[in-house]
Design a protein around this motif. Structure first.
Motif, PDB file in Angstrom:
ATOM      1  N   LEU A 112       5.633   0.784   4.383  1.00 62.74           N
ATOM      2  CA  LEU A 112       4.425   0.784   5.209  1.00 62.74           C
ATOM      3  C   LEU A 112       4.707   0.972   6.695  1.00 62.74           C
ATOM      4  CD1 LEU A 112       2.307  -2.052   3.541  1.00 62.74           C
ATOM      5  CD2 LEU A 112       2.392   0.394   3.012  1.00 62.74           C
ATOM      6  N   GLY A 124       1.396   2.829   6.595  1.00 60.24           N
ATOM      7  CA  GLY A 124       0.200   2.047   6.316  1.00 60.24           C
ATOM      8  C   GLY A 124      -0.637   2.563   5.169  1.00 60.24           C
ATOM      9  N   ASP A 125      -1.921   2.780   5.448  1.00 60.65           N
ATOM     10  CA  ASP A 125      -2.870   3.171   4.409  1.00 60.65           C
ATOM     11  C   ASP A 125      -2.609   4.552   3.819  1.00 60.65           C
ATOM     12  OD1 ASP A 125      -4.174   0.779   4.684  1.00 60.65           O
ATOM     13  OD2 ASP A 125      -5.716   1.539   6.053  1.00 60.65           O
ATOM     14  N   PRO A 168      -2.361   2.339  -3.032  1.00 62.24           N
ATOM     15  CA  PRO A 168      -2.120   0.985  -3.552  1.00 62.24           C
ATOM     16  C   PRO A 168      -1.059   0.939  -4.647  1.00 62.24           C
ATOM     17  CG  PRO A 168      -4.471   1.347  -3.249  1.00 62.24           C
ATOM     18  CD  PRO A 168      -3.807   2.675  -3.012  1.00 62.24           C
ATOM     19  N   ARG A 220       2.345   1.408  -3.102  1.00 60.50           N
ATOM     20  CA  ARG A 220       2.816   0.173  -2.472  1.00 60.50           C
ATOM     21  C   ARG A 220       3.415  -0.769  -3.516  1.00 60.50           C
ATOM     22  NH1 ARG A 220      -1.666  -1.647   2.002  1.00 60.50           N
ATOM     23  NH2 ARG A 220      -2.131   0.425   2.856  1.00 60.50           N
ATOM     24  N   PHE A 279       6.108  -3.996   3.356  1.00 59.14           N
ATOM     25  CA  PHE A 279       5.538  -4.152   2.017  1.00 59.14           C
ATOM     26  C   PHE A 279       4.141  -4.746   2.089  1.00 59.14           C
ATOM     27  CE2 PHE A 279      10.178  -4.627   1.736  1.00 59.14           C
ATOM     28  CZ  PHE A 279      10.466  -3.519   0.953  1.00 59.14           C
ATOM     29  N   ASP A 280       3.396  -4.547   1.022  1.00 56.87           N
ATOM     30  CA  ASP A 280       2.015  -5.008   0.938  1.00 56.87           C
ATOM     31  C   ASP A 280       1.987  -6.538   0.982  1.00 56.87           C
ATOM     32  OD1 ASP A 280      -0.609  -5.661   0.200  1.00 56.87           O
ATOM     33  OD2 ASP A 280      -0.798  -3.863  -1.029  1.00 56.87           O
ATOM     34  N   LEU A 307       0.934  -8.555  -2.054  1.00 52.72           N
ATOM     35  CA  LEU A 307       1.794  -8.594  -3.245  1.00 52.72           C
ATOM     36  C   LEU A 307       3.022  -9.481  -3.066  1.00 52.72           C
ATOM     37  CD1 LEU A 307       1.769  -4.765  -4.085  1.00 52.72           C
ATOM     38  CD2 LEU A 307       0.500  -6.565  -5.276  1.00 52.72           C
TER      39      LEU A 307
END
Length: 306
Positions: free
Chosen positions: A101, A112-113, A117, A120, A154-155, A158
């Motif tokens: 990210l 990032g985005d 998902p 990630r 990292f997310d 999670l």
């Protein structure tokens, strides 16, 4: 893979199990679990198209030898995209399973985005399962430390699930072979390399490099700043390291933490050096790598060989 590359096969199975668990813990429906497990199981198909001798661990990989490794997510994704049975999200996540990210991943350096998902999820599972490949000592400590040192990669939704899994692992009974003094001796030159990279980043920030080269340099310098903060939080300052040498080696938790920190910092320095070479070659528009950075990379590589 099962017949010719059993380690790769086992890695894919472990990835699938971990990915499915994380999705299940998040309360997602069975369809999402299946899609995550499928992407995780198939994410490294491109590795089957790399010469096994390159991956046998018998010699350090550098220069052009790294190119097949950097493109294997593309190969894997292209192989899966040929089959309409797999959703597009699966092929995309496979392409992104080494993206981070903060933009330090590959093959596209997404930020990032821009990482999906499912991508990630795979990138987190990738670094966790890599530590549990059967060749690394004390993987629980190393994963815990890695996630604490790289919060922006990292997310955040999670990562707590991984820490819960780590806490559920049985206690490690084996002891670290290195003494506190030996770990501190290994940490000192690596901490100095982090400080040097920060200083070089400041020195080169000026009109001598164009915007594209400055962008690459800024990204690497941001990583050095993150590492420096993590080291301060872990007590790795000259004064604190000197105090640690006086600590009793009877404390196994301190020895294990320092051991893990030494290996994790070593890995991060090598990662920064590899990123610098790779991203400078692709993003600096032909500008020559400054001598200060070239020397820094050489010192990291010499440290890795010692």
């Amino acid at each position: 893979a099962h017949e010719t590359r059993p380690q790769l096969y086992e890695h894919g199975v472990l990835m699938a199990v971990l990915a499915a668990h994380l999705v299940r813990e998040g309360g997602a429906p069975i369809h999402d679990m299946t899609m995550a497990a499928t992407a995780a199981l198939l994410h490294d198909l491109g590795m089957l198209h790399i010469d096994p001798e390159l991956l046998d661990g018998g010699h350090p990989i550098d220069g052009d030898e790294r190119r097949p490794l950097y493109v294997h997510p593309v190969t894997s994704s292209m192989l899966i995209a040929r089959f309409p049975e797999y959703p597009k999200e699966v092929a995309r996540a496979i392409l992104e399973h080494h993206e981070l990210l903060d933009g330090s991943g590959y093959p596209r350096g997404l930020v990032g985005d821009a990482v999906s998902p499912l991508g990630r999820l795979l990138s987190l599972c990738e670094v966790v399962t890599a530590m549990f490949d059967g060749t690394r000592e004390f993987p629980e400590q190393r994963v815990s430390l890695l996630l604490r040192m790289t919060l922006k990669r990292f997310d955040a939704a999670l990562v707590p699930s991984i820490h819960r899994l780590l806490r559920a692992c049985p206690p490690v009974e084996a002891s670290v072979s290195l003494t506190v003094e030996e770990s501190v001796a290994g940490l000192q030159p690596m901490a100095e390399l982090v400080t040097r990279l920060q200083a070089v980043g400041v020195t080169l920030a000026g009109p001598t490099l164009d915007a594209s080269a400055q962008s690459v340099l800024r990204s690497i310098r941001d990583q050095a700043d993150t590492l420096q903060r993590a080291l301060f939080e872990a007590g790795v300052t000259p004064e604190q390291l000197a105090q640690l040498v006086q600590s009793a080696d009877a404390d196994p938790s301190l020895r294990a933490e320092l051991w893990a920190l030494t290996r994790e910092l070593h890995w991060h320095l090598r990662s920064c050096a590899n990123q610098l070479r790779r991203r400078w070659g692709t993003g600096a528009r032909g500008q020559v790598l400054p001598a200060e950075l070239d020397t820094w990379i050489a010192d990291v590589e010499a440290l890795a060989a010692s």
